[in-house]
Design a protein around this motif. Structure first.
Motif, PDB file in Angstrom:
ATOM      1  N   UNK A  61      37.162  46.213  36.882  1.00  0.00           N
ATOM      2  CA  UNK A  61      37.005  47.667  36.768  1.00  0.00           C
ATOM      3  C   UNK A  61      38.125  48.428  37.453  1.00  0.00           C
ATOM      4  N   UNK A  62      39.096  47.709  38.039  1.00  0.00           N
ATOM      5  CA  UNK A  62      40.214  48.383  38.692  1.00  0.00           C
ATOM      6  C   UNK A  62      39.837  48.921  40.058  1.00  0.00           C
ATOM      7  N   UNK A  63      40.221  50.168  40.337  1.00  0.00           N
ATOM      8  CA  UNK A  63      39.931  50.772  41.638  1.00  0.00           C
ATOM      9  C   UNK A  63      38.438  50.889  41.887  1.00  0.00           C
ATOM     10  N   UNK A  64      38.057  50.792  43.146  1.00  0.00           N
ATOM     11  CA  UNK A  64      36.643  50.852  43.530  1.00  0.00           C
ATOM     12  C   UNK A  64      36.185  52.310  43.574  1.00  0.00           C
ATOM     13  N   UNK A  65      35.366  52.705  42.610  1.00  0.00           N
ATOM     14  CA  UNK A  65      34.939  54.101  42.471  1.00  0.00           C
ATOM     15  C   UNK A  65      34.182  54.576  43.708  1.00  0.00           C
ATOM     16  N   UNK A  66      33.311  53.729  44.268  1.00  0.00           N
ATOM     17  CA  UNK A  66      32.547  54.137  45.453  1.00  0.00           C
ATOM     18  C   UNK A  66      33.481  54.442  46.612  1.00  0.00           C
ATOM     19  N   UNK A 123      38.989  47.793  32.499  1.00  0.00           N
ATOM     20  CA  UNK A 123      39.094  49.252  32.531  1.00  0.00           C
ATOM     21  C   UNK A 123      40.117  49.678  33.581  1.00  0.00           C
ATOM     22  N   UNK A 124      40.939  50.689  33.249  1.00  0.00           N
ATOM     23  CA  UNK A 124      41.900  51.219  34.206  1.00  0.00           C
ATOM     24  C   UNK A 124      42.848  50.138  34.695  1.00  0.00           C
ATOM     25  N   UNK A 125      42.918  49.989  36.016  1.00  0.00           N
ATOM     26  CA  UNK A 125      43.793  48.968  36.585  1.00  0.00           C
ATOM     27  C   UNK A 125      43.364  47.571  36.170  1.00  0.00           C
ATOM     28  N   UNK A 126      42.093  47.405  35.806  1.00  0.00           N
ATOM     29  CA  UNK A 126      41.635  46.117  35.301  1.00  0.00           C
ATOM     30  C   UNK A 126      42.309  45.768  33.988  1.00  0.00           C
ATOM     31  N   UNK A 157      49.255  51.029  37.962  1.00  0.00           N
ATOM     32  CA  UNK A 157      49.442  49.583  38.150  1.00  0.00           C
ATOM     33  C   UNK A 157      50.166  48.922  36.977  1.00  0.00           C
ATOM     34  N   UNK A 158      50.962  49.695  36.254  1.00  0.00           N
ATOM     35  CA  UNK A 158      51.782  49.126  35.193  1.00  0.00           C
ATOM     36  C   UNK A 158      51.355  49.481  33.786  1.00  0.00           C
TER      37      UNK A 158
END
Length: 272
Positions: A61-66, A123-126, A157-158
């Protein structure tokens, strides 16, 4: 259990993202272990192929939303609470430049084949992490999206670099600007993935390909990868000059003679 599992067997390294309860969102421990694992893949000659996957229902999921919601930056800091990754713009930049962005830079240094086995949402960075791999085998349950715009940020992240090179400028911008989620069928039509397989045979198919590549002539495989990627950044004359040098090298390698002998003798080659 650690947030990332790194294993090597029969020349194949596997990195498994291991925060299933957080949809494999980034943590500082995960990134730290990821960097160390990639350095090992790059430097150990006995490792011939890398497979990247996720544990649980999501790929990443990439960055940690929490963590982001709590104003603590992009990474879960459990066990790394002394790190300042969020109190200023510079701290947030450094959390990417010094840590997360080390992953695409290391991936670029690896001449060996890399395969993303995408088991669920990327998703996102993932998604960016999957784009960094040479090949992407996706489960029928996988979904994809560059969701940065939905929280008012940029692809850090690219994704902005890699996505247009894979699917073209206009299609990449449409996905980046809207942040919409696409299913595996649309991903295949866009050229975002290499292959779609039923969910239950994802890892079987990923390792089938990984084993095939691991049994191949390693010097040729690595120089082919270098030829392709460097060819994207140079002119034809320079590329041909480089690849003629590669040809001079590989024809002195024992794999060349073994390949010729196997064809003449109508058998499978046994590359060393």
């Amino acid at each position: 259990m650690t947030d990332l599992i790194f294993e090597v067997q029969d020349g194949i390294a596997t990195i498994t993202l291991n925060r299933p309860e957080a949809r494999n969102a980034f943590s500082m421990q995960m990134i730290d272990l990821w960097i160390k694992a990639l350095e090992e893949v790059r430097d150990r000659d006995e490792i011939r192929v890398l497979v990247l996957t996720g544990n649980g229902k999501a790929f990443c999921a990439g960055g940690d939303i929490k963590t982001m919601k709590n104003g603590l930056g992009f990474l879960d800091l459990t066990g790394y609470e002394d790190q300042d990754l969020s109190t200023s713009g510079l701290a947030r930049k450094n959390s990417l430049w010094k840590y997360v962005q080390r992953i695409p830079l290391l991936m670029e240094e690896i001449d060996k084949p890399t395969i993303a086995a995408i088991n669920g949402d990327a998703i996102g960075a993932g998604l960016d992490m999957a784009l960094q791999c040479d090949l992407r085998i996706a489960s029928s349950q996988a979904r994809f999206g560059e969701g940065y715009v939905k929280v008012g940020i940029v692809p850090g992240d690219g994704g902005g670099y890699l996505l247009p090179r894979l699917i073209g400028l206009d299609k990449a911008l449409e996905l980046l600007w809207t942040g919409r989620i696409i299913d595996v069928e649309e991903a295949g039509k866009l050229g975002l993935i290499t292959k779609q397989v039923p969910h239950e045979v994802l890892m079987e198919e990923a390792y089938k390909l990984a084993n095939q590549l691991a049994r191949g002539p390693q010097q040729a495989i690595r120089l082919i990868k270098r030829t392709v990627y460097q060819g994207l950044k140079t002119d034809l004359r320079t590329s041909l000059d480089m690849v003629s040098s590669f040809m001079g090298l590989v024809t002195e390698h024992p794999d060349y003679q073994e390949g010729l002998n196997a064809i003449v003798e109508k058998r499978k080659p046994e590359f060393k």
